[in-house]
Design a protein around this motif. Structure first.
Motif, PDB file in Angstrom:
ATOM      1  N   LYS A  75      46.800  49.360  34.104  1.00 38.98           N
ATOM      2  CA  LYS A  75      47.001  49.483  35.546  1.00 38.98           C
ATOM      3  C   LYS A  75      45.801  48.966  36.322  1.00 38.98           C
ATOM      4  CE  LYS A  75      48.298  52.806  39.129  1.00 38.98           C
ATOM      5  NZ  LYS A  75      48.652  54.229  39.425  1.00 38.98           N
ATOM      6  N   GLU A  76      44.605  49.309  35.869  1.00 40.74           N
ATOM      7  CA  GLU A  76      43.395  48.877  36.580  1.00 40.74           C
ATOM      8  C   GLU A  76      43.145  47.388  36.400  1.00 40.74           C
ATOM      9  OE1 GLU A  76      38.652  50.050  37.030  1.00 40.74           O
ATOM     10  OE2 GLU A  76      39.949  51.150  35.621  1.00 40.74           O
TER      11      GLU A  76
ATOM     12  N   PHE B 172      45.352  44.904  35.699  1.00 45.10           N
ATOM     13  CA  PHE B 172      46.344  44.071  36.365  1.00 45.10           C
ATOM     14  C   PHE B 172      46.314  44.235  37.880  1.00 45.10           C
ATOM     15  CE2 PHE B 172      49.012  44.619  32.260  1.00 45.10           C
ATOM     16  CZ  PHE B 172      48.186  43.703  31.603  1.00 45.10           C
ATOM     17  N   ALA B 173      45.768  45.352  38.354  1.00 48.03           N
ATOM     18  CA  ALA B 173      45.748  45.615  39.791  1.00 48.03           C
ATOM     19  C   ALA B 173      44.736  44.756  40.538  1.00 48.03           C
ATOM     20  CB  ALA B 173      45.442  47.092  40.048  1.00 48.03           C
ATOM     21  N   GLN B 174      43.841  44.069  39.824  1.00 48.53           N
ATOM     22  CA  GLN B 174      42.807  43.283  40.504  1.00 48.53           C
ATOM     23  C   GLN B 174      43.389  42.114  41.290  1.00 48.53           C
ATOM     24  OE1 GLN B 174      39.710  44.500  40.613  1.00 48.53           O
ATOM     25  NE2 GLN B 174      40.607  46.150  39.393  1.00 48.53           N
TER      26      GLN B 174
ATOM     27  N   GLY C 282      45.548  42.423  43.344  1.00 47.66           N
ATOM     28  CA  GLY C 282      45.766  42.976  44.673  1.00 47.66           C
ATOM     29  C   GLY C 282      44.490  43.432  45.354  1.00 47.66           C
ATOM     30  N   HIS C 283      43.345  42.988  44.850  1.00 52.12           N
ATOM     31  CA  HIS C 283      42.055  43.350  45.461  1.00 52.12           C
ATOM     32  C   HIS C 283      42.047  42.895  46.930  1.00 52.12           C
ATOM     33  CE1 HIS C 283      37.736  43.501  46.194  1.00 52.12           C
ATOM     34  NE2 HIS C 283      37.597  44.166  45.054  1.00 52.12           N
TER      35      HIS C 283
ATOM     36  N   THR D 270      38.511  41.267  37.538  1.00 48.36           N
ATOM     37  CA  THR D 270      38.749  42.146  36.399  1.00 48.36           C
ATOM     38  C   THR D 270      37.483  42.310  35.576  1.00 48.36           C
ATOM     39  OG1 THR D 270      41.029  41.325  36.345  1.00 48.36           O
ATOM     40  CG2 THR D 270      40.292  42.608  34.461  1.00 48.36           C
TER      41      THR D 270
END
Length: 534
Positions: A126-127, A129-131, A133-134, A386
């Motif tokens: 989750k963390e 792949f969420a980058q 959306g930074h 990431t």
């Protein structure tokens, strides 16, 4: 008739779009690096991740970890935390090798980095792949939407041509015109690659007017106009907080560590004078030292000369309604950016709102099909973010810095100027090895924060001067996307860009030191200057 239609017109701006630039053949050294890159990266990953396992990563005080890393340490235990640091170091070095050698496309390296951090357990899915959306990623995307608006409406082309025709009366004034154009665009566009894409056709046409066609038809006019624009594109971005996503990222890291916000106006006051000074120095050195123009290079060498540019400008006709709307929207965005201290709306949110207005049906300025977003660059940036998240989870930069200072025996009494010189030098010259400003901000700004905390100085006094050196990425072709793009024009050699670039980089560092003793002291960044001379 057909042959006439196929004749290459060097003054046709459409010939110089990014997708029409000829692909430069790699030289022997570059081909060799491409071959050894993958196996070298694999060897580095295996050695650092599984065999060597550096002991300094194990010998640290858990109480000195950042809050995020401390939470991870408490959750997974010392052995897993040590293993993750080994993996993090291995992934970072392997990715650095791939980026430097250019063995595979940089976006592919980023994708490998992301999945490697997941598979090794350094970051949860989750963390990692969420980058994508930074917030800074969104700023970049929205900036490309706004830059596309400038291109599609013709505002950028109209402004640049008007300025050149108005003030570009001779070769010297043409170069100064591009300096001003870059400063203006830097205030509006947060993506240096977008600025390069807008300006490239214009200065390529002017280079052709003055007899520079690249390749075997190089001359000092061509070398100078391309390399000066490369310098201005990056240094112009350093004068504004919104000049690039890396600036905003660095400030967000500092704000997270201090709990206080750094505003657009704070950055502008500190760095705008420095940026203008550096650009003028770059102009003087290019014109008088590195690429002095011969008498024949100071005169147009193609029939029609600047009149051809005037014809192109006249063909644009009166300013259209869409152009006027684009100008109003951009001025409004700049007004909100420059007054963020008053309203508190972030630059990303302002760009977001501006892009929405630009894309609105009927009342907007462009449609989605006209938006040109280089998604391969977005994926590349996501990989860099990431990596930054991995550094935050493992606290690898701070652990490494503490081990380094412990090894040198540096104590709490270490003078401020020693730390200032060391950190700013590492930041600026690291640009010779790194392909991403974002990655450098993610690595070296936290290091500066850690050093400031370790030695009892305010975080801003070291972290901000380090952040101010982010944009110096113009020495070698792989140092930044604009550098890689402009190298493809064939107007200059590696030797040309290195000699000019490394000189400007060194001057920038010395100016940063001088500012630390004078200007930064005056506006409250450095405590009592560096050496206490003033």
């Amino acid at each position: 008739m057909d042959n006439k239609e196929n004749v290459f017109d060097p003054l046709d701006m459409s010939q110089y779009k990014i997708d029409k630039l000829p692909k430069r053949e790699k030289n022997k050294t570059e081909k060799f690096l491409t071959l050894i890159g993958p196996p070298l990266a694999v060897v580095a990953f295996v050695l650092l991740g599984f065999i060597l396992q550096p002991t300094f990563l194990h010998n640290f005080d858990p109480e000195k970890l950042t809050s995020g890393a401390k939470e991870v340490f408490d959750r997974v235990g010392s052995n897993v935390f040590y293993r993750n640091n080994c993996y993090m170091l291995a992934i970072f070095i392997a990715s650095l090798i791939l980026w430097i050698t250019g063995a595979i496309p940089n976006y592919l390296t980023s994708l490998i980095v992301i999945i490697s951090l997941v598979l090794t357990g350094v970051l949860p899915e989750k963390e990692a792949f969420a980058q994508l959306g930074h917030p800074v990623m969104w700023l970049n995307i929205m900036s490309f939407v706004l830059a596309s608006m400038l291109v599609s409406t013709g505002v950028a082309k109209r402004f640049a041509l008007w300025f050149l025709l108005k003030f570009g009366r001779n070769a010297s004034s043409i170069f100064l015109s591009f300096l001003v154009i870059n400063v203006v665009l830097s205030a509006f566009i947060s993506a240096t690659t977008a600025k390069a894409a807008i300006l490239l056709p214009i200065f390529m046409v002017i280079a052709a007017i003055y007899g520079a066609r690249g390749g075997d038809k190089r001359n000092n006019f061509g070398r100078s106009i391309v390399l000066q624009n490369l310098l201005y594109i990056n240094i112009g971005a350093s004068g504004f907080l919104t000049g690039s996503g890396a600036n905003l990222l660095a400030v967000s890291i500092i704000a997270g560590a201090t709990g206080s916000r750094i505003f657009f106006s704070d950055w502008l006051m500190a760095m705008f004078p420095m940026a203008i000074g550096l650009m003028l120095i770059g102009y003087l050195l290019a014109m008088r030292v590195f690429f002095p123009l011969k008498p024949e290079e100071k005169l147009p060498q193609i029939e029609g000369g600047m009149d051809r540019l005037r014809e192109v400008y006249n063909e644009l006709g009166p300013m259209s309604r869409k152009e006027k709307k684009a100008v109003i929207l951009f001025v409004t965005i700049l007004a909100f950016w420059s007054t963020d201290r008053l309203h508190g709306i972030s630059p990303t949110a302002v760009a977001f709102l501006g892009a929405i207005i630009a894309l609105l049906p009927r009342i907007g300025i462009l449609n989605w099909n006209e938006v040109d977003i280089p998604w391969h660059l977005m994926l590349f940036s996501a990989g860099a973010y990431t990596l930054g998240a991995g550094f935050a989870a493992t606290d690898l930069p701070s652990i490494s810095v503490n081990a380094f200072f412990d090894h040198l025996g540096m104590t709490q009494s270490t003078p401020f100027w020693v730390l200032y010189l060391l950190l700013t030098a590492v930041m600026v010259y690291s640009a010779l090895l790194f392909e991403s400003k974002t990655m450098r901000a993610m690595i070296f700004v936290p290091i500066a924060i850690g050093v400031a905390s370790r030695f009892g100085y305010t975080i801003e006094s070291l972290a901000l001067p380090v952040a101010f050196m982010t944009e110096h990425v113009y020495v070698l072709p792989f140092n930044s996307k604009p550098a890689a793009l402009l190298y493809e024009t064939g107007h200059y050699s590696l030797t040309d860009t290195f000699r000019y670039g490394i000189t400007m980089m060194t001057i920038a560092w010395f100016l940063n030191i001088l500012a630390g003793e004078t200007w930064f002291k005056l506006i409250g960044i450095t405590p009592n200057g560096l050496f206490g001379l003033f």
